[in-house]
Design a protein around this motif. Structure first.
Motif, PDB file in Angstrom:
ATOM      1  N   ALA A 111     -23.649  69.222 -73.781  1.00  0.00           N
ATOM      2  CA  ALA A 111     -22.777  68.752 -74.833  1.00  0.00           C
ATOM      3  C   ALA A 111     -21.812  69.680 -75.579  1.00  0.00           C
ATOM      4  O   ALA A 111     -20.880  69.463 -75.910  1.00  0.00           O
ATOM      5  N   LEU A 112     -22.446  70.659 -75.746  1.00  0.00           N
ATOM      6  CA  LEU A 112     -21.653  71.783 -76.385  1.00  0.00           C
ATOM      7  C   LEU A 112     -20.489  72.352 -75.421  1.00  0.00           C
ATOM      8  O   LEU A 112     -19.586  72.396 -76.043  1.00  0.00           O
ATOM      9  N   VAL A 113     -20.738  72.449 -74.211  1.00  0.00           N
ATOM     10  CA  VAL A 113     -19.843  72.866 -73.095  1.00  0.00           C
ATOM     11  C   VAL A 113     -18.606  71.683 -73.077  1.00  0.00           C
ATOM     12  O   VAL A 113     -17.369  71.897 -73.276  1.00  0.00           O
ATOM     13  N   ALA A 114     -19.439  70.519 -73.172  1.00  0.00           N
ATOM     14  CA  ALA A 114     -18.217  69.415 -73.163  1.00  0.00           C
ATOM     15  C   ALA A 114     -17.342  69.376 -74.520  1.00  0.00           C
ATOM     16  O   ALA A 114     -16.173  69.000 -74.406  1.00  0.00           O
ATOM     17  N   SER A 115     -17.909  69.755 -75.568  1.00  0.00           N
ATOM     18  CA  SER A 115     -17.286  69.906 -76.765  1.00  0.00           C
ATOM     19  C   SER A 115     -16.134  70.787 -76.857  1.00  0.00           C
ATOM     20  O   SER A 115     -14.935  70.212 -77.335  1.00  0.00           O
ATOM     21  N   THR A 116     -16.152  71.835 -76.160  1.00  0.00           N
ATOM     22  CA  THR A 116     -15.127  72.697 -76.220  1.00  0.00           C
ATOM     23  C   THR A 116     -14.136  72.193 -75.192  1.00  0.00           C
ATOM     24  O   THR A 116     -12.947  72.361 -75.429  1.00  0.00           O
ATOM     25  N   TYR A 117     -14.453  71.499 -73.981  1.00  0.00           N
ATOM     26  CA  TYR A 117     -13.480  70.766 -73.240  1.00  0.00           C
ATOM     27  C   TYR A 117     -12.674  69.975 -73.993  1.00  0.00           C
ATOM     28  O   TYR A 117     -11.540  69.533 -73.636  1.00  0.00           O
ATOM     29  N   PHE A 118     -13.208  68.984 -74.710  1.00  0.00           N
ATOM     30  CA  PHE A 118     -12.544  67.928 -75.215  1.00  0.00           C
ATOM     31  C   PHE A 118     -11.934  68.310 -76.417  1.00  0.00           C
ATOM     32  O   PHE A 118     -11.397  67.270 -77.281  1.00  0.00           O
ATOM     33  N   GLY A 119     -12.019  69.335 -77.138  1.00  0.00           N
ATOM     34  CA  GLY A 119     -11.473  69.770 -78.345  1.00  0.00           C
ATOM     35  C   GLY A 119     -12.523  69.353 -79.711  1.00  0.00           C
ATOM     36  O   GLY A 119     -11.704  69.231 -80.698  1.00  0.00           O
ATOM     37  N   HIS A 120     -13.700  69.236 -79.398  1.00  0.00           N
ATOM     38  CA  HIS A 120     -14.394  68.966 -80.422  1.00  0.00           C
ATOM     39  C   HIS A 120     -15.611  69.981 -80.702  1.00  0.00           C
ATOM     40  O   HIS A 120     -16.674  69.810 -81.449  1.00  0.00           O
ATOM     41  N   ALA A 121     -15.067  71.309 -80.619  1.00  0.00           N
ATOM     42  CA  ALA A 121     -16.092  72.274 -80.713  1.00  0.00           C
ATOM     43  C   ALA A 121     -16.559  72.487 -82.205  1.00  0.00           C
ATOM     44  O   ALA A 121     -17.687  72.665 -82.646  1.00  0.00           O
ATOM     45  N   SER A 122     -15.736  72.445 -83.072  1.00  0.00           N
ATOM     46  CA  SER A 122     -15.969  72.802 -84.447  1.00  0.00           C
ATOM     47  C   SER A 122     -16.762  71.369 -84.956  1.00  0.00           C
ATOM     48  O   SER A 122     -17.827  71.589 -85.812  1.00  0.00           O
ATOM     49  N   ALA A 123     -16.621  70.123 -84.644  1.00  0.00           N
ATOM     50  CA  ALA A 123     -17.369  68.959 -84.936  1.00  0.00           C
ATOM     51  C   ALA A 123     -18.829  69.248 -84.599  1.00  0.00           C
ATOM     52  O   ALA A 123     -19.912  68.917 -85.104  1.00  0.00           O
ATOM     53  N   ALA A 124     -18.825  69.776 -83.243  1.00  0.00           N
ATOM     54  CA  ALA A 124     -20.397  69.995 -82.451  1.00  0.00           C
ATOM     55  C   ALA A 124     -20.957  71.164 -83.473  1.00  0.00           C
ATOM     56  O   ALA A 124     -22.280  70.939 -83.761  1.00  0.00           O
ATOM     57  N   LEU A 125     -20.547  72.006 -83.933  1.00  0.00           N
ATOM     58  CA  LEU A 125     -20.942  73.147 -84.771  1.00  0.00           C
ATOM     59  C   LEU A 125     -21.412  72.785 -86.106  1.00  0.00           C
ATOM     60  O   LEU A 125     -22.446  72.811 -86.639  1.00  0.00           O
ATOM     61  N   SER A 126     -20.545  71.708 -86.610  1.00  0.00           N
ATOM     62  CA  SER A 126     -20.980  71.113 -88.011  1.00  0.00           C
ATOM     63  C   SER A 126     -22.190  70.028 -87.670  1.00  0.00           C
ATOM     64  O   SER A 126     -23.323  70.058 -88.648  1.00  0.00           O
ATOM     65  N   VAL A 127     -22.217  69.191 -86.497  1.00  0.00           N
ATOM     66  CA  VAL A 127     -23.411  68.351 -86.465  1.00  0.00           C
ATOM     67  C   VAL A 127     -24.430  69.090 -86.238  1.00  0.00           C
ATOM     68  O   VAL A 127     -25.580  68.828 -86.556  1.00  0.00           O
ATOM     69  N   GLY A 128     -24.466  70.125 -85.396  1.00  0.00           N
ATOM     70  CA  GLY A 128     -25.741  71.008 -85.118  1.00  0.00           C
ATOM     71  C   GLY A 128     -26.212  71.483 -86.174  1.00  0.00           C
ATOM     72  O   GLY A 128     -27.356  71.709 -86.669  1.00  0.00           O
ATOM     73  N   ALA A 129     -25.309  72.074 -87.501  1.00  0.00           N
ATOM     74  CA  ALA A 129     -25.883  72.727 -88.566  1.00  0.00           C
ATOM     75  C   ALA A 129     -26.326  71.480 -89.380  1.00  0.00           C
ATOM     76  O   ALA A 129     -27.639  71.792 -90.157  1.00  0.00           O
ATOM     77  N   LEU A 130     -26.030  70.342 -89.395  1.00  0.00           N
ATOM     78  CA  LEU A 130     -26.627  69.241 -90.257  1.00  0.00           C
ATOM     79  C   LEU A 130     -28.132  68.799 -89.493  1.00  0.00           C
ATOM     80  O   LEU A 130     -29.026  68.630 -90.316  1.00  0.00           O
ATOM     81  N   VAL A 131     -27.987  68.851 -88.272  1.00  0.00           N
ATOM     82  CA  VAL A 131     -29.368  68.386 -87.442  1.00  0.00           C
ATOM     83  C   VAL A 131     -30.300  69.520 -87.741  1.00  0.00           C
ATOM     84  O   VAL A 131     -31.599  69.162 -88.338  1.00  0.00           O
TER      85      VAL A 131
END
Length: 243
Positions: A111-131
């Motif tokens: 999921a993290l690798v895919a987030s960098t591919y689709f341009g959502h790396a910052s969102a993945a980082l924010s979601v991970g921090a909240l989780v």
């Protein structure tokens, strides 16, 4: 209060779409070497392996919650063992939550690798921090709380202080490390069933075999399929990002 506001603004800012990461082979090979260097040697694995165990137990907990089970708590120990206690109807939900431990690090890594591919790396980082912050509510032992606090603190610092240009690289690195860590744990549980059978009672595959009419080897194959697919798909996305 100002610190909290700054953190919250950084979390919200992370949900804005960024440019997909464009890679060249040499930096990717360097990042892979760094990830392997941090996850394979025993000395560094003693630290990072605790985070992989944390993700493993969160996988159990998430699967339990989505199937309607009540999660009583998580325990993470310094020897890389963990425990998730839940209650609910026996049958599918118990087996489903029991399965999603070993595959969880590799799936999150994908999921993290895919987030960098689709341009959502910052969102993945924010979601991970909240989780990671929410997960603190479920910890039930001091070692687990300390590990969760350290993981959550690192996540919050990354959200606030990672420059936008570096966010995709940080998220990609975390994803690759979880993929390598997931593979390492997969080989470990396979080894328990093939070479260290005195430890088999601690294996998720063995416990799933006890809870269902399917044997332990079936669940091992399930782990191999999910983890292997996650690694293969991540590799495919990396090749796409390298053009």
């Amino acid at each position: 209060m100002e610190i909290v506001q700054r953190w919250w603004q950084a979390v919200l800012a992370g949900f804005g779409e960024a440019e997909p990461l464009v890679l060249t082979p040499l930096p990717v090979l360097g990042l892979l070497a760094l990830c392997v260097g941090l996850t394979v040697p025993r000395a560094s694995w003693r630290i990072f392996g605790l985070y992989v165990t944390f993700v493993h137990e969160l996988g159990h907990a998430f699967a339990a919650l989505v199937t309607g089970r009540f999660v009583h708590g998580l325990k993470i120990r310094l020897d890389h063992s963990g425990e998730m206690v839940s209650s609910g109807k026996p049958g599918f939900s118990a087996v489903f939550s029991g399965f999603w431990g070993y595959p969880a690090p590799a799936v999150v890594g994908l999921a993290l690798v895919a987030s960098t591919y689709f341009g959502h790396a910052s969102a993945a980082l924010s979601v991970g921090a909240l989780v990671l912050l929410v997960s603190l509510l479920f910890l039930r032992n001091w070692a687990g709380i300390a590990i969760a606090l350290a993981s959550a603190l690192c996540a919050q610092l990354l959200v606030v202080f990672t420059p936008p240009a570096a966010t995709s690289w940080v998220v990609l690195g975390l994803g690759l490390m979880l993929l390598v860590g997931g593979l390492r744990d997969l080989f470990k549980v396979i080894g328990v069933h093939t070479r260290r059978r005195e430890l088999i009672a601690s294996s998720d595959a063995y416990l799933l075999g006890q809870r269902s009419w399917l044997p332990a080897w079936f669940w091992l194959l399930g782990f191999i399929l999910v983890v292997g697919s996650s690694v293969a798909l991540s590799g495919w996305l990396l090749t796409l990002m390298m053009g």
